[in-house]
Design a protein around this motif. Sequence first.
Motif, PDB file in Angstrom:
ATOM      1  N   VAL A 145     -24.483  -3.035  30.220  1.00 46.37           N
ATOM      2  CA  VAL A 145     -24.794  -1.706  30.202  1.00 46.37           C
ATOM      3  C   VAL A 145     -26.289  -1.861  30.108  1.00 46.37           C
ATOM      4  O   VAL A 145     -27.039  -2.758  29.548  1.00 46.37           O
ATOM      5  N   LYS A 146     -26.864  -0.739  30.851  1.00 40.19           N
ATOM      6  CA  LYS A 146     -28.489  -0.836  31.067  1.00 40.19           C
ATOM      7  C   LYS A 146     -29.315  -0.384  30.005  1.00 40.19           C
ATOM      8  O   LYS A 146     -30.419  -0.714  29.829  1.00 40.19           O
ATOM      9  N   ARG A 147     -28.786   0.796  29.411  1.00 38.41           N
ATOM     10  CA  ARG A 147     -29.533   1.413  28.209  1.00 38.41           C
ATOM     11  C   ARG A 147     -28.737   1.271  26.930  1.00 38.41           C
ATOM     12  O   ARG A 147     -27.734   1.847  26.850  1.00 38.41           O
ATOM     13  N   ILE A 148     -29.369   0.519  26.093  1.00 38.88           N
ATOM     14  CA  ILE A 148     -28.635   0.367  24.776  1.00 38.88           C
ATOM     15  C   ILE A 148     -29.763   0.977  23.729  1.00 38.88           C
ATOM     16  O   ILE A 148     -31.056   0.507  23.768  1.00 38.88           O
ATOM     17  N   VAL A 149     -29.416   1.950  23.003  1.00 40.61           N
ATOM     18  CA  VAL A 149     -30.122   2.697  22.174  1.00 40.61           C
ATOM     19  C   VAL A 149     -29.671   2.148  20.803  1.00 40.61           C
ATOM     20  O   VAL A 149     -28.543   2.359  20.234  1.00 40.61           O
ATOM     21  N   MET A 150     -30.880   2.023  19.855  1.00 38.26           N
ATOM     22  CA  MET A 150     -30.383   1.575  18.281  1.00 38.26           C
ATOM     23  C   MET A 150     -31.104   2.680  17.509  1.00 38.26           C
ATOM     24  O   MET A 150     -31.972   2.842  17.523  1.00 38.26           O
ATOM     25  N   VAL A 151     -30.014   2.942  16.669  1.00 42.87           N
ATOM     26  CA  VAL A 151     -30.548   4.020  15.644  1.00 42.87           C
ATOM     27  C   VAL A 151     -30.360   3.573  14.021  1.00 42.87           C
ATOM     28  O   VAL A 151     -29.276   2.655  13.955  1.00 42.87           O
ATOM     29  N   SER A 152     -31.312   3.630  13.266  1.00 42.27           N
ATOM     30  CA  SER A 152     -31.050   3.248  11.887  1.00 42.27           C
ATOM     31  C   SER A 152     -31.924   4.008  10.949  1.00 42.27           C
ATOM     32  O   SER A 152     -33.255   4.221  11.298  1.00 42.27           O
ATOM     33  N   PRO A 153     -31.569   4.174   9.680  1.00 43.42           N
ATOM     34  CA  PRO A 153     -32.250   4.903   8.870  1.00 43.42           C
ATOM     35  C   PRO A 153     -33.730   4.255   8.319  1.00 43.42           C
ATOM     36  O   PRO A 153     -33.553   2.989   7.742  1.00 43.42           O
ATOM     37  N   PRO A 154     -34.738   5.058   8.207  1.00 46.43           N
ATOM     38  CA  PRO A 154     -35.903   4.467   7.878  1.00 46.43           C
ATOM     39  C   PRO A 154     -35.901   4.055   6.454  1.00 46.43           C
ATOM     40  O   PRO A 154     -35.241   5.019   5.515  1.00 46.43           O
ATOM     41  N   GLY A 155     -36.658   3.400   5.822  1.00 45.22           N
ATOM     42  CA  GLY A 155     -36.835   3.150   4.463  1.00 45.22           C
ATOM     43  C   GLY A 155     -38.171   4.132   4.051  1.00 45.22           C
ATOM     44  O   GLY A 155     -38.360   4.922   4.648  1.00 45.22           O
ATOM     45  N   ALA A 156     -38.233   3.816   2.705  1.00 47.64           N
ATOM     46  CA  ALA A 156     -39.439   4.855   2.264  1.00 47.64           C
ATOM     47  C   ALA A 156     -40.814   4.852   2.532  1.00 47.64           C
ATOM     48  O   ALA A 156     -41.610   5.697   2.548  1.00 47.64           O
ATOM     49  N   ASP A 157     -41.029   3.604   3.244  1.00 47.97           N
ATOM     50  CA  ASP A 157     -42.229   3.381   4.198  1.00 47.97           C
ATOM     51  C   ASP A 157     -42.225   3.717   5.548  1.00 47.97           C
ATOM     52  O   ASP A 157     -43.176   3.600   6.166  1.00 47.97           O
ATOM     53  N   GLY A 158     -41.031   4.429   5.883  1.00 45.28           N
ATOM     54  CA  GLY A 158     -40.857   4.873   7.254  1.00 45.28           C
ATOM     55  C   GLY A 158     -40.693   3.832   8.375  1.00 45.28           C
ATOM     56  O   GLY A 158     -40.690   4.123   9.509  1.00 45.28           O
ATOM     57  N   LYS A 159     -40.304   2.733   7.856  1.00 39.68           N
ATOM     58  CA  LYS A 159     -40.058   1.445   8.692  1.00 39.68           C
ATOM     59  C   LYS A 159     -38.426   0.983   8.646  1.00 39.68           C
ATOM     60  O   LYS A 159     -37.914   1.335   7.783  1.00 39.68           O
ATOM     61  N   LEU A 160     -38.193   0.144   9.741  1.00 40.68           N
ATOM     62  CA  LEU A 160     -36.901  -0.321   9.376  1.00 40.68           C
ATOM     63  C   LEU A 160     -37.188  -1.699   9.050  1.00 40.68           C
ATOM     64  O   LEU A 160     -38.206  -2.449   9.159  1.00 40.68           O
ATOM     65  N   PRO A 161     -36.132  -2.510   8.533  1.00 39.45           N
ATOM     66  CA  PRO A 161     -36.056  -3.993   7.989  1.00 39.45           C
ATOM     67  C   PRO A 161     -36.525  -4.671   9.172  1.00 39.45           C
ATOM     68  O   PRO A 161     -36.159  -4.630  10.447  1.00 39.45           O
ATOM     69  N   ALA A 162     -37.450  -5.872   8.589  1.00 43.86           N
ATOM     70  CA  ALA A 162     -38.053  -6.745   9.735  1.00 43.86           C
ATOM     71  C   ALA A 162     -36.864  -7.498  10.455  1.00 43.86           C
ATOM     72  O   ALA A 162     -36.848  -7.684  11.621  1.00 43.86           O
TER      73      ALA A 162
END
Length: 423
Positions: A145-162
């Motif tokens: 697969v050439k294009r893989i898109v990941m989505v995940s809900p942000p935390g209160a700081d607007g970031k994703l877990p490291a």
Amino acid sequence: MKIVKVSGEVSIKRSVDSGSEDQRQAVKKILADVRRSGDEALKAYTEKFDHVRMETFLVEPEEIREAYNLVDESMVQIIADAAENIRAYHEKQLRPSWLTTEENGTILGQKVTPLDSVGVYVPGGTAAYPSSVLMNVVPAKVAGVKRIVMVSPPGADGKLPAGVLVAADLAGVKEIYKVGGAQAIGALAYGTESIAPVDKITGPGNIFVALAKREVFGDVDIDMIAGPSEIAVLADDTANADEVAADLLSQAEHDTRASSVLVTPSAALAEGVQREVAVQLAVLPRQEIASRSIEDFGAIYLAADMEEAVETVNQLAPEHLEIMTENAMELLGKIRHAGAIFIGRYSSEPVGDYFAGPNHVLPTNGTARFSSPLGVEDFQKKSSIIAYSEEALRENGAKIAKFARLEGLEAHARAVEARLKKN
């Protein structure tokens, strides 16, 4: 845990949540809003549900670099090692396109093509799941697969877990968006100004994500609608009660609706595991969750003998099955229904969750009777190849036309006969 003697058919107590009518209508509205308003709808729903206002959703390179600084170097290496194990295992699943040529010149075959694009949903909330990233992304990469898109809900700081960002980077994801819930599924299915649509959506989520995946199926493909985690342990009196209890609790701590089951012909082991579960529960950090799971969905099935125990397991068709018996490998051929099979004392279920290589995205709710773990084939499609020769058409054309007329499709028959007449 209650000890129950096997009597006739048995089943795992399963919590099947198909959502309320209010939830289904809410999901339909969210999807419609995303389809109509794009990024504005994503921003509004992210602020409503995740309590953070996002101006942009794309994870920038500096956020990836920051994530590496926040994760211990040894942990980065462990994630990399796990990714390599998963890649090596899934590469063995690759199947080539193929062609065969018949004596009459006909060519038949199958063309295997990777999907153009895949969206991977990674849950957020109170826990981070780097393993979920690897198990969904790596097989897609192996498939081509050439294009893989990941989505995940942000935390209160607007970031994703490291850890999630490090896993995504090590797995090769180039597009990562900070958006979750049903609105993220809508973005993947229909597209917005920021997120181009994909062909398939994989990955677990809460009831709203599950309902959204069910709703968009047909516009895009999905992997499955996963239920709560399940484990069945098939054991005899050679198994250690404390180890069996620990394995049962490893799933019970997932979710109050998770199911943990022991099947054994040994009354002594059944009683030992019953005691050990109570002892270990008392000091488990996620005691409240695990206790409710064990009380509502746990069981110990006492079988008359190993033959009845094996048949009980096949009736249960569990997501995870551990075989902890004296001759565990000898029982493998008798198991018909299980998502993943862990053989022997040292193959505890978490080995498969994180590191061994096989996929941990598995069929639940008894669907192991007819479905399989997520794998490379889930990210590919197949096209049949038919190159009929003139000789083959002369040989079989009349049969094909006659078959078409049996079904009342005269134009089908004439399409073949038009060529026969010219020859």
